[in-house]
Design an enzyme around this catalytic site. Structure first.
Site, PDB file in Angstrom:
ATOM      1  N   ASP A 266       6.560  -9.847  -0.206  1.00  0.00           N
ATOM      2  CA  ASP A 266       7.726  -9.070  -0.651  1.00  0.00           C
ATOM      3  C   ASP A 266       8.672  -8.568   0.443  1.00  0.00           C
ATOM      4  OD1 ASP A 266       5.630  -7.423   0.160  1.00  0.00           O
ATOM      5  OD2 ASP A 266       5.572  -6.194  -1.648  1.00  0.00           O
ATOM      6  N   GLU A 359      -0.593  -3.121 -12.494  1.00  0.00           N
ATOM      7  CA  GLU A 359      -0.485  -3.823 -11.213  1.00  0.00           C
ATOM      8  C   GLU A 359      -0.225  -5.319 -11.417  1.00  0.00           C
ATOM      9  OE1 GLU A 359      -0.196  -2.456  -8.462  1.00  0.00           O
ATOM     10  OE2 GLU A 359      -0.794  -3.826  -6.875  1.00  0.00           O
TER      11      GLU A 359
END
Ligand code: DMJ
Length: 566
Positions: A266, A359
């Site tokens: 990310d 999650e």
């Protein structure tokens, strides 16, 4: 030549006027977020400080700076009292909330008490984004004459601490590949038999903090090692411009070929773009634009992002993960506002469905991952909501923020702070309040409702939410006049078109449609949904997706999207 919209996005903060109906709500919500912040902060200060993080259920502490390496407390020196990570992480939020007294108190305490000369093994990436980034950002805020956060007693102590920490990072970069080890002992350097495995984000998201440290201290080593590592990582990309998730820093070989926009990768994307904004080097832009285009081609499926094999581009895992929710915020900086909006809606839809974001959600099985059912108070959805509201001023994003504040208070607030959710299906709690709840979650929610901190000023926020001001003296291209009110670009309204050259490039070129003027189209096949907020009653109100050129349909809950599988 095309330039991403981040410049006009950044300078457009000041040019919107709120209708008065929104004004009251924003004040009310801002105060609710302020209460949340202090509930978390005061409990940390009472029960955990100077240790690293609060355990809100047992009203005790954890030394997470070292536990970030799964090193349990028994492996720590007995006299180790932590590194006050949550205090370091809270400083920039205290400044944004306008609490000069507490900011000053924190700065002075850290100046006198914080030491990194401890025999503790820490994760380089986590220590960089939380501690180094927190110190640098607080230093910049402390010396900013417009804030006047410190009255005369500050002599760059936080910068000296940051420099000391940065020097302790340097041995990690002494590898045959120039890629840093993921772990470092702050006192003794790289440990014997240290693992050589790291992640793409672990070694590719150090440049903002290390670059800023070099600019502030005049010591070029920090920026140079971080940039060398980033370039090496980029050289290891596949012919599709994709990177894997994990690699070996000694052999330079990929260990995990599958990657996406979430965990392990990310902030690599985020830092390429933000480094370009902060330092203005064309190199960052070239790397970012290729990486971003590849992500759109190989990971994007309508509003969702799956993972793919870096060599073949074939999809691997079809998952929506909580960490991916930062992506729409990044897309706002790129100028892909429409794409950002559609993905953001999916994440919020999942938030609404479960009350908070799980999650990991398996898109292909339409179920939560059997073990990753937790929500550790992550900030990413709040972050994207803040960026999208800044870019669009669509009040719907305020409603999103309000819903998030409600859920956080309802499910995670306890007497001793805010607790992580262990299982979103039962809302069973876990005894941990991560420092990023104060550094990011509360900060982005606060900024959503009160953006006065960023008004008329240009900040980038690090991946941990610490602001660093964009300054022409660090930037290869920015003219001096950039800061003094050269607003012509944003005033022209050019930013409103919602399309960027990047999105044009990734969209296939087929016959143009005539429903929309050229400048309002994301691609030649793009037909917009009838309503600007993408709400619908029937398929007839939905258009054609800009990236895939497929007809969108109306979902059960009334949003246009690419809901039907190929
Ligand atoms: C934060 O520590 C940072 O945002 C990091 O980049 C990944 N996500 C966590 C919080 O979820």
């Amino acid at each position: 030549m095309f330039r991403p919209l981040h410049i006009c996005f950044l300078i457009s903060f000041a040019f919107f006027i709120d209708p008065s109906s929104q004004h009251d709500k924003k004040i009310q919500m801002r105060e609710k977020v302020r209460e949340m912040f202090y509930h978390a902060y005061d409990n940390y200060m009472t029960y955990a400080f100077p240790h690293d993080e609060l355990k809100p259920l047992s009203k005790s502490f954890t030394d997470s700076l070292s536990e970030l390496g799964n090193l349990k407390l028994e492996h720590l020196p007995t006299d180790y009292n932590g590194s006050a990570v949550t205090l370091v992480e809270s400083l920039s939020s205290l400044a944004i909330l306008g609490n000069k007294t507490e900011f000053e108190k924190g700065v002075l305490w850290l100046s006198e008490n914080l030491t990194f000369d401890v025999d503790v093994r820490v994760n380089l990436f986590e220590c960089n984004i939380r501690v180094l980034g927190g110190l640098i950002s607080a230093h910049l805020l402390a010396i900013d004459p417009t804030n006047r956060l410190i009255q005369g007693s500050y002599n760059n102590q936080l910068l000296r601490l940051a420099e000391d920490l940065g020097k302790r990072f340097l041995p990690a970069f002494e590898t045959p590949t120039a890629l840093p080890y993921a772990w470092i002992n702050l006192k003794n350097g790289v440990m014997v038999n240290e693992t050589t495995e790291t992640s793409t984000s672990g070694c590719g998201s150090l440049i903002l903090e290390m670059g800023a440290l070099s600019r502030l201290t005049g010591d070029p080593r920090f920026e140079s090692v971080a940039l060398r590592a980033l370039r090496q990582l980029w050289r290891m990309r596949s012919s599709l411009d994709l990177l894997g998730t994990t690699l070996d820093v000694v052999t330079g070989e990929w260990l995990e070929y599958s990657s996406g926009i979430g965990a392990g990768v990310d902030s690599f994307y985020e830092y390429l773009m933000k480094a370009y904004i902060l330092f203005g080097k064309e190199d960052y832009w070239r790397m970012f634009s290729s990486a971003y285009l590849a992500s759109q081609k190989h990971f994007r499926y309508g509003p969702w992002y799956h993972e793919a094999n870096m060599w073949s581009g074939k999809p691997t895992y079809w998952q929506l993960t909580s960490l991916q929710a930062f992506w729409p915020g990044l897309q706002v900086l790129v100028g892909d506002v429409a794409a950002a909006n559609s993905s953001h809606r999916e994440f919020f839809h999942a938030w609404e469905k479960f009350g908070v974001l799980p999650e990991r959600y398996l898109l292909d099985h339409q179920m939560i991952h059997p073990t990753e059912r937790y929500y550790p108070l992550r900030p990413e959805l709040a972050e994207s909501t803040f960026y999208l509201y800044q870019a669009t001023k669509d009040p719907w994003y305020l409603d999103v923020g309000e819903a998030m504040v409600k859920s956080l208070n309802r499910y995670t607030k306890v007497a001793g702070g805010f607790a992580s959710v262990r299982d979103v299906t039962t809302m069973q709690l876990e005894d941990h309040q991560h420092s990023f709840f104060l550094a990011e979650t509360c900060k982005y929610l606060y900024l959503l409702f009160d953006d006065s901190f960023v008004a008329k000023r240009n900040y980038i926020f690090t991946t941990e939410g610490h602001p660093i001001q964009v300054t022409s003296s660090w930037h290869e291209k920015l003219p001096e006049s950039y800061f003094s009110g050269n607003w012509t670009f944003s005033k022209s309204g050019a930013w409103e078109s919602g399309a960027s050259a990047l999105s044009m490039k990734v969209c296939p070129s087929i016959a143009p449609n005539s429903r929309l003027p050229e400048q309002h189209r994301e691609s030649v096949c793009h037909v917009p949904d009838q309503k600007i907020d993408h709400r619908c009653w029937s398929n007839r109100e939905c258009g054609v997706d800009a990236t895939t050129c497929r007809q969108r349909s109306c979902s059960e809950v009334g949003y246009c999207g690419l809901w039907n599988p190929l």
